[in-house]
Write an enzyme that holds these catalytic residues in place. Structure first.
Site, PDB file in Angstrom:
ATOM      1  N   ARG A  43       0.820  -1.218   0.000  1.00 40.10           N
ATOM      2  CA  ARG A  43       0.000   0.000   0.000  1.00 40.10           C
ATOM      3  C   ARG A  43       0.853   1.266   0.000  1.00 40.10           C
ATOM      4  NH1 ARG A  43      -4.867  -1.186   4.259  1.00 40.10           N
ATOM      5  NH2 ARG A  43      -5.727  -3.041   3.289  1.00 40.10           N
ATOM      6  N   ASP A 154     -14.175   8.905  13.204  1.00 33.97           N
ATOM      7  CA  ASP A 154     -13.192   7.905  12.800  1.00 33.97           C
ATOM      8  C   ASP A 154     -11.842   8.616  12.739  1.00 33.97           C
ATOM      9  OD1 ASP A 154     -13.539   4.939  11.265  1.00 33.97           O
ATOM     10  OD2 ASP A 154     -11.654   5.969  10.873  1.00 33.97           O
TER      11      ASP A 154
HETATM   12  C1  LIG Z   1     -13.356  -2.416  10.668  1.00 40.69           C
HETATM   13  S1  LIG Z   1     -13.892  -0.735  10.692  1.00 40.69           S
HETATM   14  C2  LIG Z   1     -15.431  -0.909  11.574  1.00 40.69           C
HETATM   15  C3  LIG Z   1     -16.490   0.030  11.057  1.00 40.69           C
HETATM   16  C4  LIG Z   1     -17.862  -0.097  11.744  1.00 40.69           C
HETATM   17  N1  LIG Z   1     -17.802   0.243  13.146  1.00 40.69           N
HETATM   18  C5  LIG Z   1     -18.430  -1.494  11.573  1.00 40.69           C
HETATM   19  O1  LIG Z   1     -18.423  -2.288  12.515  1.00 40.69           O
HETATM   20  O2  LIG Z   1     -18.867  -1.814  10.450  1.00 40.69           O
HETATM   21  C6  LIG Z   1     -12.784  -0.039  11.946  1.00 40.69           C
HETATM   22  C7  LIG Z   1     -12.670   1.468  11.867  1.00 40.69           C
HETATM   23  O3  LIG Z   1     -11.988   1.918  13.044  1.00 40.69           O
HETATM   24  C8  LIG Z   1     -11.191   3.030  12.703  1.00 40.69           C
HETATM   25  N2  LIG Z   1     -10.141   3.223  13.721  1.00 40.69           N
HETATM   26  C9  LIG Z   1      -9.037   2.474  13.933  1.00 40.69           C
HETATM   27  N3  LIG Z   1      -8.306   2.967  14.942  1.00 40.69           N
HETATM   28  C10 LIG Z   1      -8.986   4.065  15.395  1.00 40.69           C
HETATM   29  C11 LIG Z   1      -8.724   5.010  16.426  1.00 40.69           C
HETATM   30  N4  LIG Z   1      -7.646   4.954  17.198  1.00 40.69           N
HETATM   31  N5  LIG Z   1      -9.630   6.009  16.595  1.00 40.69           N
HETATM   32  C12 LIG Z   1     -10.739   6.102  15.817  1.00 40.69           C
HETATM   33  N6  LIG Z   1     -11.025   5.235  14.821  1.00 40.69           N
HETATM   34  C13 LIG Z   1     -10.153   4.226  14.614  1.00 40.69           C
HETATM   35  C14 LIG Z   1     -10.661   2.668  11.318  1.00 40.69           C
HETATM   36  O4  LIG Z   1     -10.227   3.803  10.589  1.00 40.69           O
HETATM   37  C15 LIG Z   1     -11.856   1.957  10.685  1.00 40.69           C
HETATM   38  O5  LIG Z   1     -12.603   2.816   9.876  1.00 40.69           O
END
Ligand SMILES: C[S@@+](CC[C@H](N)C(=O)[O-])C[C@H]1O[C@@H](n2cnc3c(N)ncnc32)[C@H](O)[C@@H]1O
Length: 284
Positions: A43, A154
């Protein structure tokens, strides 16, 4: 066997991989095990070419240079975060919200007119937040009396950009019930684009902002009714999970609910004081 000189052009050295892994874990909480190394390298190549560095290692060596750092950290976060999401993902949560959580929260208000606050705290591209909006709007249409505001946050700016536009490709709509498809999505005038957009009525009630769950404090109200924190805690170390859950709960009103992903029920051992209503549903 490939000559070593070609390897360094394509791969990160151990030291440089460690630099990025420590940076990401420190800033975002996400662990980057060796298994993610190829993904990271793949990436990052595009970014390295765009910035005209000769290889990945030169990119890392320049990472901490002046103003460049903040911009690159934003890019790195977009690269390492897993953003998989869906409309109506883990649908039992939305059934619980409609049938149990909202009625109990409204009852606790003693029938007074209420504005419910809901927070999708790792919102990715917004599908979770707009699913909440569809279900709430449907409840109101069916006679429930409340208003609502939804916040999506996010850490990744790339997904937030998509969330704010609320434009999706038609292929992600499969889990959306038929009547909701007609009511809550507009087709693009350009049929060939295969795009749809969430209707303005839902977009008006749903707002997005960047927020890091690792931050010491969150710029969010402290009387939130329901917080969704799904499929993000699994990426964090145990102590980080505990701190995040504790801090999220401090933003809930008494009786408010925290919903976590199906593989995240360990939250209970992280914060034993929480009342566990169902394996992935907690109440303060
Ligand atoms: C797998 S997605 C889950 C999305 C949604 N909650 C769902 O269950 O469908 C995880 C998300 O967490 C965000 N994320 C990861 N670390 C984070 C942090 N420290 N603070 C805020 N968001 C974070 C990522 O950018 C990503 O968009």
């Amino acid at each position: 066997m490939m000559p070593a000189v070609q390897d360094t052009a394509v791969h990160l050295s151990d030291r440089h991989f460690r630099t990025i892994a420590e940076l990401i874990e420190g800033q975002v909480g996400i662990k980057l095990p060796q298994g993610k190394r190829l993904m990271l390298e793949g990436r990052l190549h595009k970014r390295v070419r765009a910035l005209k560095f000769s290889d990945l290692n030169e990119y890392v060596e320049n990472l901490f240079e002046g103003d460049h750092f903040e911009t690159e950290l934003t890019h790195l976060i977009d690269v390492v975060t897993t953003n998989k999401t869906d409309f109506f993902r883990e649908p039992q949560h939305f059934t619980f919200m409609r049938e149990v959580a909202i009625p109990s929260l409204l009852k606790a208000r003693g029938g007074k007119s209420a504005t419910l606050k809901l927070w999708s705290s790792a919102s990715s591209t917004g599908m979770e937040a707009y699913t909440i909006a569809m279900v709430l709007d449907d409840m109101v249409r069916n006679g429930s009396r409340f208003q609502y505001r939804i916040l999506g946050t996010d850490i990744s700016t790339a997904v937030l950009r998509l969330a704010k536009t609320a434009i999706y490709t038609r292929d992600v709509l499969a889990p959306v019930p038929e009547p909701f498809l007609k009511r809550y999505f507009l087709s693009s005038r350009n049929k060939a684009s295969g795009e749809v957009r969430v209707v303005p009525e839902l977009r008006r009630t749903t707002h997005f902002m960047r927020m890091n769950l690792m931050d010491k404090s969150y710029p969010v109200d402290r009387d939130v009714d329901i917080i969704f924190c799904r499929n993000v805690l699994i990426y964090f170390e145990r102590e980080t999970q505990r701190k995040v859950v504790e801090q999220l709960c401090s933003h809930l009103r008494p009786g408010g609910y925290l919903l976590v992903g199906h593989s995240e029920s360990m939250v209970h051992s992280a914060l034993p004081g929480l009342k566990q209503v169902q394996p992935t549903i907690f109440q303060v």
